[in-house]
Design an enzyme around this catalytic site. Structure first.
Site, PDB file in Angstrom:
ATOM      1  N   ASP A  30       0.847  -1.199   0.000  1.00 46.28           N
ATOM      2  CA  ASP A  30       0.000   0.000   0.000  1.00 46.28           C
ATOM      3  C   ASP A  30       0.879   1.244   0.000  1.00 46.28           C
ATOM      4  O   ASP A  30       1.893   1.311   0.702  1.00 46.28           O
ATOM      5  CB  ASP A  30      -0.912  -0.018   1.236  1.00 46.28           C
ATOM      6  CG  ASP A  30      -2.045   0.979   1.138  1.00 46.28           C
ATOM      7  OD1 ASP A  30      -3.204   0.538   1.054  1.00 46.28           O
ATOM      8  OD2 ASP A  30      -1.772   2.204   1.156  1.00 46.28           O
ATOM      9  N   ASN A  87     -12.952  -3.120   2.327  1.00 48.42           N
ATOM     10  CA  ASN A  87     -13.836  -1.958   2.447  1.00 48.42           C
ATOM     11  C   ASN A  87     -14.784  -1.962   1.252  1.00 48.42           C
ATOM     12  O   ASN A  87     -14.347  -2.176   0.115  1.00 48.42           O
ATOM     13  CB  ASN A  87     -13.023  -0.661   2.461  1.00 48.42           C
ATOM     14  CG  ASN A  87     -12.130  -0.558   3.693  1.00 48.42           C
ATOM     15  OD1 ASN A  87     -12.481  -1.054   4.773  1.00 48.42           O
ATOM     16  ND2 ASN A  87     -10.976   0.066   3.547  1.00 48.42           N
ATOM     17  N   GLN A  94     -14.162   2.644   1.205  1.00 46.24           N
ATOM     18  CA  GLN A  94     -13.513   2.299  -0.065  1.00 46.24           C
ATOM     19  C   GLN A  94     -13.246   3.561  -0.884  1.00 46.24           C
ATOM     20  O   GLN A  94     -14.128   4.421  -1.024  1.00 46.24           O
ATOM     21  CB  GLN A  94     -14.389   1.333  -0.875  1.00 46.24           C
ATOM     22  CG  GLN A  94     -13.713   0.841  -2.153  1.00 46.24           C
ATOM     23  CD  GLN A  94     -14.493  -0.263  -2.856  1.00 46.24           C
ATOM     24  OE1 GLN A  94     -15.620  -0.575  -2.496  1.00 46.24           O
ATOM     25  NE2 GLN A  94     -13.881  -0.851  -3.877  1.00 46.24           N
ATOM     26  N   VAL A  96     -10.797   3.163  -3.797  1.00 49.79           N
ATOM     27  CA  VAL A  96     -10.393   2.667  -5.118  1.00 49.79           C
ATOM     28  C   VAL A  96     -11.367   1.549  -5.500  1.00 49.79           C
ATOM     29  O   VAL A  96     -11.489   0.546  -4.771  1.00 49.79           O
ATOM     30  CB  VAL A  96      -8.940   2.147  -5.122  1.00 49.79           C
ATOM     31  CG1 VAL A  96      -8.574   1.624  -6.508  1.00 49.79           C
ATOM     32  CG2 VAL A  96      -7.970   3.248  -4.697  1.00 49.79           C
ATOM     33  N   HIS A 100     -10.348  -5.131  -3.437  1.00 49.71           N
ATOM     34  CA  HIS A 100      -9.038  -5.440  -2.855  1.00 49.71           C
ATOM     35  C   HIS A 100      -9.189  -5.856  -1.405  1.00 49.71           C
ATOM     36  O   HIS A 100     -10.063  -5.374  -0.690  1.00 49.71           O
ATOM     37  CB  HIS A 100      -8.077  -4.257  -2.972  1.00 49.71           C
ATOM     38  CG  HIS A 100      -8.633  -2.947  -2.504  1.00 49.71           C
ATOM     39  ND1 HIS A 100      -9.503  -2.194  -3.264  1.00 49.71           N
ATOM     40  CD2 HIS A 100      -8.452  -2.255  -1.355  1.00 49.71           C
ATOM     41  CE1 HIS A 100      -9.829  -1.092  -2.608  1.00 49.71           C
ATOM     42  NE2 HIS A 100      -9.209  -1.101  -1.434  1.00 49.71           N
ATOM     43  N   HIS A 102      -7.185  -5.750   2.079  1.00 49.39           N
ATOM     44  CA  HIS A 102      -6.046  -5.200   2.821  1.00 49.39           C
ATOM     45  C   HIS A 102      -5.505  -6.304   3.728  1.00 49.39           C
ATOM     46  O   HIS A 102      -6.271  -6.932   4.466  1.00 49.39           O
ATOM     47  CB  HIS A 102      -6.485  -4.048   3.732  1.00 49.39           C
ATOM     48  CG  HIS A 102      -6.968  -2.825   3.031  1.00 49.39           C
ATOM     49  ND1 HIS A 102      -6.190  -1.709   2.890  1.00 49.39           N
ATOM     50  CD2 HIS A 102      -8.163  -2.530   2.448  1.00 49.39           C
ATOM     51  CE1 HIS A 102      -6.881  -0.764   2.260  1.00 49.39           C
ATOM     52  NE2 HIS A 102      -8.083  -1.243   1.975  1.00 49.39           N
TER      53      HIS A 102
HETATM   54  P1  DGP Z   1      -9.585   1.560   0.173  1.00 48.99           P
HETATM   55  O1  DGP Z   1      -9.730   2.806   1.015  1.00 48.99           O
HETATM   56  O2  DGP Z   1     -10.059   0.310   0.883  1.00 48.99           O
HETATM   57  O3  DGP Z   1     -10.180   1.733  -1.203  1.00 48.99           O
HETATM   58  O4  DGP Z   1      -8.008   1.365   0.001  1.00 48.99           O
HETATM   59  C1  DGP Z   1      -7.280   1.937  -1.013  1.00 48.99           C
HETATM   60  C2  DGP Z   1      -5.839   1.855  -0.617  1.00 48.99           C
HETATM   61  O5  DGP Z   1      -5.064   1.981  -1.782  1.00 48.99           O
HETATM   62  C3  DGP Z   1      -5.360   2.950   0.337  1.00 48.99           C
HETATM   63  O6  DGP Z   1      -4.873   2.328   1.535  1.00 48.99           O
HETATM   64  C4  DGP Z   1      -4.214   3.651  -0.393  1.00 48.99           C
HETATM   65  C5  DGP Z   1      -3.883   2.686  -1.503  1.00 48.99           C
HETATM   66  N1  DGP Z   1      -3.502   3.282  -2.756  1.00 48.99           N
HETATM   67  C6  DGP Z   1      -4.154   4.249  -3.440  1.00 48.99           C
HETATM   68  N2  DGP Z   1      -3.545   4.519  -4.603  1.00 48.99           N
HETATM   69  C7  DGP Z   1      -2.456   3.692  -4.652  1.00 48.99           C
HETATM   70  C8  DGP Z   1      -1.434   3.498  -5.625  1.00 48.99           C
HETATM   71  O7  DGP Z   1      -1.383   4.138  -6.674  1.00 48.99           O
HETATM   72  N3  DGP Z   1      -0.497   2.559  -5.331  1.00 48.99           N
HETATM   73  C9  DGP Z   1      -0.525   1.827  -4.181  1.00 48.99           C
HETATM   74  N4  DGP Z   1       0.446   0.933  -3.986  1.00 48.99           N
HETATM   75  N5  DGP Z   1      -1.489   1.985  -3.248  1.00 48.99           N
HETATM   76  C10 DGP Z   1      -2.436   2.904  -3.486  1.00 48.99           C
END
Ligand code: DGP
Length: 114
Positions: A30, A87, A94, A96, A100, A102
């Protein structure tokens, strides 16, 4: 082309710190870790949210969790313990919209979460 940043990571169009991949699943660190180990486990298939998963995705959903457990072992946090979280939608935190899991660990985790 994929719609979300995670779809682009899954298709190797955008770089990420990959820790695991197979024909159905990709996992990477992350960008904003909430713990010493914070890994996102995603299907290559772009399912937006858990609400969008269908009965045909049952095996894929199982593969995400099995991959998370394997990665936890790989990261050395399996025995101590860790948390897996999905999420769903804005109310669930959520941000993205590519499903996914975590995988979070490497420190004491509080329960219930905030
Ligand atoms: P959620 O809030 O459950 O949708 O989690 C999204 C997670 O994705 C958040 O912890 C930050 C991570 N994240 C967002 N953009 C990127 C990215 O471009 N690369 C990586 N490695 N993580 C990302």
């Amino acid at each position: 082309m994929s719609d979300t940043i995670f779809g682009k990571i899954a298709n190797a169009e955008v770089e990420a710190d990959l820790v695991y991949e197979d024909e159905a699943v990709v996992a990477f660190r992350d960008l904003h870790p909430q713990a010493p180990v914070h890994i996102l486990v995603i299907p290559r298939k772009p399912i937006p949210t858990l609400n969008d998963a269908e009965p045909d995705d049952a095996e894929l959903l199982g593969r995400l969790l099995l991959a998370a457990a394997k990665i936890a072992e790989q990261e050395g946090i399996a025995e101590h313990g860790y948390r897996t979280v999905i999420n769903c939608n804005a109310g669930g935190g959520q941000t993205v919209y590519h499903l996914h899991v975590h995988l979070i660990g490497g420190r004491a985790l509080q329960w219930p979460p905030g």
